[in-house]
Structure formats: structure tokens, C-alpha cells
Design an enzyme around this catalytic site. Structure first.
Site, PDB file in Angstrom:
ATOM      1  CB  CYS A 413      -0.894  -0.026   1.234  1.00  0.00           C
ATOM      2  SG  CYS A 413      -1.595   1.544   1.722  1.00  0.00           S
ATOM      3  CB  CYS A 416       0.923   1.112   4.355  1.00  0.00           C
ATOM      4  SG  CYS A 416      -0.875   0.965   4.491  1.00  0.00           S
TER       5      CYS A 416
END
Length: 487
Positions: A413, A416
């Protein structure tokens, strides 16, 4: 006649108000009798609601500071100031390369929920945060719920890279200023042609839907291969371990307590970082979306799942205490590096002299508060043995941590990955500071130092990383209040 009617209405209104008051008083004073008859269920509920915090108290392991002192110090002294600091221009922009491929396993894309893999379009505008309409899905996403969840994760995890022309011009000026400085540390993402400035305020750290095997593999690789641990020992509740029995748990802590202080500290730092990231995801959770707006807020159930004593078989309190331990380590690093920033030659340059001065004043205020904290971690007990052994252990520390920073390129991600890389670099910078005490003591007042230097990226990562820890402890206080309200 109207006077009589109004007077009568006034009497009735007064009687109604008085009646409500008496009824409310009666109900309030009869409530304890009802609670007494249900004493056992009430206590059970109270115990369940506070099970995340009932053991989060007292002195931390491997140091002499207690949880309560950190709570008061952070929530009243540090958090309000560090929050303001990270909103300043110097600290809100972070240069990072999010395009570097994972060096350890094939990239599994931005979405790995329920084995759903997203194939992005060949051309995607960097300023677009919504999912492109031409996204194709692999056959693994064979249900509508998988597709919806993958679309949500892709959207929530996307980076908002919108920057004004004024900001881009300022970045070029910053680069010219930074290039004129003396650098004596290895440059990584900063020098990559794929590195871009990201506005951290436009990309807050919060829930993105990134979970499951892909996320497990990242953390499993960090814990199992980089925490000085033999492969025969598995950490408790490891979803990828061959077994999850009590013997596994006892074996792990027997191994951990048998380590030297330095290696035990390394594990606790990584565990604390993991806990801090999980708290941010629980505190900024997507509660609802629709009609063009999303509602973000604390998710108590998600918090319990990660930290409740029963849900985690006693691991929750250990995880939270490791967060406090990490906070103390980075706090100590800031205490040690304060002389570096107090020199007149250090300028937090953005091109706006007034803002630069105000930003440095705010930073120095934080350092003054940190100096006044009476229970700092004593790092002198680390690497205090034989010189050759200490040098070897320091090098192991550096190599293990460098490997962890490379693993962050495997996070599927984008958002992230951004925050993982930033907080990892922040912790790495803190360790660099703690290992450079002699060089910092010998800093020249009016000229650059060849013995110790921090780049803009290291400074931004250091303060934002510590800001994330400060925010986690502040959010813990909020979760404690929410659980009390549910009793």
C-alpha cells in the site's frame, strides 16, 4: 382575562418543571440499589472494557521510568507542541521514493485483501487519488465483496501527490540550499530520480484496508529475520508460525530474557513501532462513507482485537509497554541532539525567514521541555562491554536496521509504505544520534561539523517519527476515556 390566563399558564409550567426535577432526583437516588442487585455483571463489563489498560501501569522493563509519568509529560508538554511543529512547512514535506521495487519477493500490488490483486492502468495521473476506471482485476477476485474491498483499499492507500507550483519552486530552492551543506552520511531516497516530495498533511496515516497475508509477510520478515532470533523460536500469535500453543509463547520469552540488553532492546523497538502504527490505524478508522464524504474516527473493537488482554492472550500489554519504551529511546535521542540544533548555524530553511525563525523557536521549545524530563533512558548501559564486542554489536544493529528499511519497499500500500519508510528512517536517525554522542559533544558552534551531520530528510523523519509516537500515547488516553464511557 389574558392576565389570568397567563398567570395560570405560568403556574402550570412551574409545576411541570418541579415535577420533572423531583422525578429525576428520585430516579438518580434509586439507581445505586438497582446497580447493587446487578453488581457482578457490572464489574464483569467494567473489567472487560478496561482489559486493554488494567496492566498498563508502573515501571517499564529495562529502564526506570513509569507509564504514568510519560502520559502526563507527553499529553500536556510534548504532544501540543510536536503537533504544531509537524504542521510547519519544513516538516510537512517529505521526499521519498515509493517506486523502488521490493528486493526480497515479487511485488504483490497495492491491494492484498482476500487474495485480491489489482492490475493498475499503464498510465495513472499522479494527482489522482481515485481509482482509475480502467482498473482490471485478477481472477482471484471472484466475488463482488472482494472487488469492493479491493477498490476501497486501493483508494484509501493511494498517495495524494497534489502540490502547488509555488511549492515545487520552493523545493528546488531547498535543494540548492541543502546541496551547499556538508553531508557526511549515506543518501538514499533523497538522491533517487524517482523520489518526490509528499505533503504529509494531505496524506495522514490512517486505516487503508491493507491487511492479510501481504501485511503479515512484511512484519513476519522483520521479526523473524532481523531481531537476532533463531528460526526455531517464534513470537507469540505469529499467524505464519507452524503452531501457536503456550509452549511457543514460553519458549519465545525464555529466549528473549536470555538475550543481552542490546538485542532485547532492538526487539522492543520494532515491537513498539508496530504497536504505534496499529494504534494510528485504530484511531483513524474509516467508520462510514457516502454522499461524497468519509467519516474517520476511533474503532474500539479494532483496538481491542489488537491490544485486549483476552483477545491477544496477554500480549496486548507487552505491545503497549514496548511503545512507551520506544518513546523513551527517541526522547533520549532528542535530548542528545539538542546541542546540534541550538547552534546559530543550523537553519531550518524554507526561504521564508520569518517562518524559519518561528519553526526553530518552536523546535527549541520542545527541546527545553525534553531537557526538563527527569526520567530519561540511560543508554550508557548499552554497548558498554569489551570494545571489540561493542563495535561488532553496533555494526549488527546497523545492518539489521538497514535491512528493515529495505523491507519497507515491500509494503503493498503506497500510503502505508510512505509512513513505514518515514518512521523507520526516524528511528534509524534516533539510533544514529545515540551512537554519535562524542561527535555531538565536539560540534563547532559556527561551522559545519565533519563528525556529525543530519540531512533535511533525517530531520524531517526524526521529528515526524517522534510525533507519531507522541500521537499514539495521546490516542491511548482517548481510547481509555472511550472505554470508561462504555461502562
Amino acid at each position: 382575562m389574558w392576565k389570568v390566563t397567563l398567570k395560570a399558564f405560568g403556574v402550570l409550567l412551574l409545576a411541570w418543571l418541579l415535577g420533572n426535577f423531583v422525578l429525576g432526583w428520585f430516579q438518580q437516588n434509586t439507581k445505586p440499589q438497582t446497580q447493587h442487585s446487578e453488581q457482578h455483571p457490572s464489574r464483569t463489563s467494567e473489567s472487560q472494557d478496561q482489559s486493554c489498560f488494567c496492566h498498563l501501569t508502573g515501571v517499564l522493563d529495562d529502564c526506570f521510568c513509569d507509564v504514568e509519568s510519560i502520559d502526563i509529560f507527553n499529553n500536556f508538554k510534548i504532544y501540543p507542541r510536536i503537533r504544531k511543529l509537524t504542521e510547519r512547512d519544513y516538516f510537512r514535506y517529505y521526499r521519498v521514493n515509493l517506486k523502488r521495487p521490493c528486493p526480497f519477493w515479487p511485488d504483490d500490488g497495492h491491494c492484498s485483501i482476500k487474495d485480491c490483486h489489482v492490475e493498475p492502468c499503464p498510465e495513472v495521473s499522479h494527482s489522482v487519488t481515485k481509482n482509475p476506471s480502467c482498473v482490471q482485476y485478477s481472477q482471484a477476485a471472484n466475488t463482488m465483496s472482494d472487488v469492493v474491498e479491493c477498490e476501497q483499499a486501493k483508494e484509501l492507500g493511494a498517495i495524494n501527490s497534489t502540490l502547488s507550483n509555488q511549492s515545487k519552486e520552493a523545493f528546488a530552492d531547498w535543494a540548492r540550499h541543502d546541496d551547499a551543506q556538508d553531508h557526511f552520511c549515506e543518501l538514499d531516497d533523497e538522491t533517487s530520480p524517482d523520489a518526490e516530495y509528499v505533503d504529509l498533511l494531505l496524506n495522514p496515516e490512517r486505516y487503508t484496508g491493507y491487511k492479510g497475508p501481504s501485511a503479515w509477510r512484511v512484519w513476519n520478515s522483520i521479526y523473524e529475520e532481523n531481531c537476532f532470533k533463531p528460526r526455531s523460536v517464534y513470537r507469540p500469535l505469529n499467524p505464519l508460525a507452524p503452531s501457536r500453543g503456550e509452549d511457543q509463547r514460553e519458549g519465545f520469552y525464555t529466549w528473549l530474557e536470555g538475550l543481552c540488553l542490546e538485542k532485547r532492546v532492538f526487539y522492543r523497538l520494532i515491537s513498539g513501532l508496530h504497536s504505534s502504527i496499529n494504534i494510528h490505524l485504530c484511531a483513524e478508522y474509516l467508520l462510514d462513507e457516502g454522499w461524497g464524504r468519509s467519516v474517520w474516527g476511533p474503532n474500539i473493537q479494532e483496538f481491542r482485537q489488537r491490544f485486549d488482554m483476552a483477545e491477544t492472550k496477554g500480549e496486548g500489554t507487552r505491545r503497549l509497554k514496548n511503545l512507551y519504551f520506544l518513546y523513551l529511546i527517541e526522547l533520549r535521542a532528542l535530548y542528545k541532539v539538542a546541542p546540534y540544533f541550538e547552534r546559530a548555524i543550523v537553519n531550518l530553511y524554507t526561504g521564508n525567514a520569518q517562518e524559519d525563525g518561528e519553526t526553530k523557536d518552536l523546535l527549541l521549545q520542545i527541546f527545553n521541555e525534553i531537557k526538563a524530563f527527569p526520567m530519561h533512558f540511560d543508554e550508557k548501559s548499552m554497548f558498554a562491554g569489551h570494545k571489540l564486542e561493542a563495535k561488532t554489536l553496533k555494526e549488527e544493529f546497523r545492518l539489521h536496521f538497514k535491512n528493515i528499511s529495505r523491507i519497507m519497499d515491500c509494503v503493498g500500500c503506497s500510503k502505508c509504505r510512505l509512513w513505514g519508510k518515514l518512521q523507520t528512517q526516524g528511528l534509524g536517525t534516533a539510533l544514529k544520534i545515540l551512537f554519535s554522542e562524542k561527535e555531538i559533544k565536539n560540534l563547532p558552534e559556527h561551522s559545519p561539523s565533519k563528525g556529525f551531520q543530519l540531512t533535511r530528510q533525517e530531520i524531517v523523519a526524526l521529528m515526524n517519527g517522534f510525533g507519531r509516537l507522541s500521537t499514539s500515547i495521546y490516542q491511548l488516553h482517548h481510547f481509555r476515556q472511550l472505554l470508561k464511557e462504555k461502562r
